[in-house]
Write an enzyme that holds these catalytic residues in place. Structure first.
Site, PDB file in Angstrom:
ATOM      1  N   HIS A 215       0.861  -1.189   0.000  1.00 28.32           N
ATOM      2  CA  HIS A 215       0.000   0.000   0.000  1.00 28.32           C
ATOM      3  C   HIS A 215       0.892   1.232   0.000  1.00 28.32           C
ATOM      4  O   HIS A 215       1.953   1.258   0.637  1.00 28.32           O
ATOM      5  CB  HIS A 215      -0.888   0.009   1.248  1.00 28.32           C
ATOM      6  CG  HIS A 215      -1.369   1.378   1.637  1.00 28.32           C
ATOM      7  ND1 HIS A 215      -0.763   2.117   2.640  1.00 28.32           N
ATOM      8  CD2 HIS A 215      -2.370   2.148   1.159  1.00 28.32           C
ATOM      9  CE1 HIS A 215      -1.376   3.277   2.768  1.00 28.32           C
ATOM     10  NE2 HIS A 215      -2.347   3.325   1.888  1.00 28.32           N
TER      11      HIS A 215
ATOM     12  N   THR B 298       0.029   9.260  -0.903  1.00 25.41           N
ATOM     13  CA  THR B 298       0.457  10.580  -0.427  1.00 25.41           C
ATOM     14  C   THR B 298      -0.611  11.579  -0.850  1.00 25.41           C
ATOM     15  O   THR B 298      -1.287  11.380  -1.850  1.00 25.41           O
ATOM     16  CB  THR B 298       1.831  11.005  -0.994  1.00 25.41           C
ATOM     17  OG1 THR B 298       1.797  10.975  -2.420  1.00 25.41           O
ATOM     18  CG2 THR B 298       2.938  10.101  -0.484  1.00 25.41           C
TER      19      THR B 298
END
Length: 298
Positions: free
Chosen positions: A134, A137
């Protein structure tokens, strides 16, 4: 801070997330092309399917959207999504409560406008020896302030100590130029955040996680967030190359499916991004892209 300046900064952030998405999609399709021998190498290489997503504000007006990119049934990737979004408008009451529960935002009650952009990626692999992963941002803005958040974490169903060490070392190399305290602090945060209380165990072997990150220096915080994104491909592809040619058994696949159940439980019950995406009316298919294609519970 002038509106024009933040308009430019929003544009730069959204453009960066899209550029990072393009780099990752190209790299993952390259992995599919290269896997011509070994387990599950038959058939055509996987390719991403693209779909525009949209969001409506509380009043039904256009409130942004994004691009949903999903590959299913590849040679190496069983399901991987790489989504980008840029959404905006007034925050609804539920989203406001969720946000203010963890962060003081001056003036939010009087002016509930927000803007957010980011990239979100989850990969579930064909080979149980190749870890799931995973990464996300994002940048968030309200008239009362701005901040960045994100991170990445490795989620193997069959753990290899060298993979964990290599993944963390790559993240640290990208964090350290921005401050020697960041990697250990954000590693500890990831260990706390990616923990499943009802199972009393971690979701995976960790990584880094940060949220509400605002030092007051937008350029520095943006540069750090960019380097978190840049760390992803070297950190993850090294593990893919190390494991994708390994044979697996039915027992290995069973272990993978059970571990995916943990991943699904975490994302549906605890994950902030899942909750916020659904609370703010974003496309549910894009929000729930992270869920595995198959899982098993015992």
């Amino acid at each position: 801070m002038t509106d024009d300046l933040f308009t430019d900064r929003k544009r730069r952030a959204a453009l960066w997330f899209r550029e990072l998405r393009d780099q990752i999609v190209a790299a993952f399709e390259g992995v599919e092309d290269a896997h011509t021998d070994g387990p599950h190498s038959g058939g055509a290489p996987g390719r991403f399917e693209l779909r525009e997503t949209s969001r409506q504000g509380p009043d039904g007006s256009d409130a942004g959207g994004g691009l949903m990119s999903v590959m299913r049934g590849g040679r190496v990737f069983e399901k991987v999504g790489v989504n980008v979004s840029e959404v905006y408008g007034p925050l609804g009451d539920q989203a406001q409560r969720s946000l203010t529960a963890r962060k003081e935002i001056p003036g939010l009650q009087d002016d509930p406008r927000f803007w957010a952009s980011g990239i979100s990626l989850v990969a579930h692999m064909q080979n149980p020896h190749v870890p799931a992963v995973h990464m996300n941002t994002r940048m968030f803005w309200t008239p009362g302030g701005w901040w960045f958040g994100g991170g990445s974490d490795l989620n193997p169903c069959i753990e290899y100590a060298e993979d964990t060490a290599d993944f963390h070392a790559t993240l640290q190399r990208h964090c350290d130029p921005h401050g020697a305290d960041l990697y250990p602090r954000f590693k500890e945060w990831a260990d706390e955040y990616f923990f499943i209380p009802h199972r009393k165990r971690a979701r995976g072997v960790g990584g880094i996680f940060y949220d509400d990150h605002c030092t007051g220096d937008w350029e520095a915080d943006f540069a750090f967030t960019q380097d978190v994104g840049r760390a992803f491909l070297p950190a993850f592809l090294a593990q893919v190359e190390r494991r994708r040619m390994m044979d697996w058994s039915d027992a290995d696949k069973e272990t993978q499916l059970i571990h995916r159940g943990l991943y699904a439980e975490y994302n549906l019950v605890y994950d902030r991004g899942t909750k916020f995406g659904l609370q703010t009316g974003h496309d549910p298919d894009a929000v729930l892209m992270s869920l595995p294609p198959f899982a098993r519970w015992v």
